[in-house]
Design an enzyme around this catalytic site. Sequence first.
Site, mmCIF file in Angstrom:
data_model
loop_
_atom_site.group_PDB
_atom_site.id
_atom_site.type_symbol
_atom_site.label_atom_id
_atom_site.label_comp_id
_atom_site.label_asym_id
_atom_site.label_seq_id
_atom_site.Cartn_x
_atom_site.Cartn_y
_atom_site.Cartn_z
ATOM 1 N N LEU A 141 0.821 -1.208 0.000
ATOM 2 C CA LEU A 141 0.000 0.000 0.000
ATOM 3 C C LEU A 141 0.855 1.258 0.000
ATOM 4 C CD1 LEU A 141 -2.852 -1.244 2.286
ATOM 5 C CD2 LEU A 141 -3.174 -0.160 0.065
ATOM 6 N N LYS A 142 2.037 1.211 0.639
ATOM 7 C CA LYS A 142 2.924 2.377 0.605
ATOM 8 C C LYS A 142 3.380 2.655 -0.824
ATOM 9 C CE LYS A 142 5.651 5.730 1.735
ATOM 10 N NZ LYS A 142 6.819 5.604 2.613
ATOM 11 N N LEU A 143 3.703 1.611 -1.574
ATOM 12 C CA LEU A 143 4.127 1.813 -2.959
ATOM 13 C C LEU A 143 2.977 2.319 -3.816
ATOM 14 C CD1 LEU A 143 6.488 -1.257 -3.496
ATOM 15 C CD2 LEU A 143 7.117 1.126 -3.048
#
Length: 293
Positions: free
Chosen positions: A171-173
């Site tokens: 999700l960070k990417l």
Amino acid sequence: MHVGIIGVGLMGHGIARNVLSRGGFGLSFLDHPGNQPTDEIRDLGGTPCATPAEVAAVSDVVILCVTGSPQVEAIVAGEGGLATALRAGAVVVDCSTSLPETTLRMADAVRAAGGDYIDAPMTRTAKHAHEGTLNLLAGGAAEVLDRVRPVLASFTERVDHVGALGHGHRLKLLHNYVSVGFMTLLAEAAAQAADADVDPQVFVDVLAGGGGASAALDRLAPYITQGDREGLPFFVSNAQKDIGYYRVMSEAAGARTTIADGVHAALAQPVEAGRGDAYVPELVSLFRRDPEG
């Protein structure tokens, strides 16, 4: 709990000071030339260590805040790494921006050494790290996350449990692809506007009053109008790295990368020209017809 941190850089410095000053936890940190100045951390009681293994030997929770997957792998599984000296039941909290596949491999190494692993990358800036108001996207077992919540609370505003191990980094990417993608597009438009002698405040106001209103505009507007880059101290080289990780993740999933390829190519130009140490807002100048003008 005694806390260890590896990576006292732009983000990690704020984490370390809040673990000590707000959380009241003991802290050990890896003494490394890539750190920000650590005088404040030492004055607050932080103890420097020479190797990741030394940090692991004294810590119940170890926070990683380093550049990316190669650094995480070296710190966890390399010679003198965390896995060689981890305390039984210790939890490694990886706040770096890394590949989900790296997360799963390093979690296996930590579990084999008797510990647990959480991937918990950040979605805010160095200013929020300093203020202790970061947001974390945490992947992993809920019970493991609950064990470290008191530590995480010392430097965060919110911690969202987003799913299984690896989902934090996935999700960070996704988040950084959207965020960096928006800012890269905006920087290119702002550069074109500047080359055409459009008043920068008018440019910002027009976007803010229409479909261009966004967090990206809020973060780049101080540079567009005043040349102030400090609102987003995030290196262009790190932005390129994150988009590269997104492309790797997408290709592994069989997803399209048409726009990501373009963003990566745009960011590669200043990096290859030796300007990877510029902050992302400075792309507005680097994308101009005459970047040196």
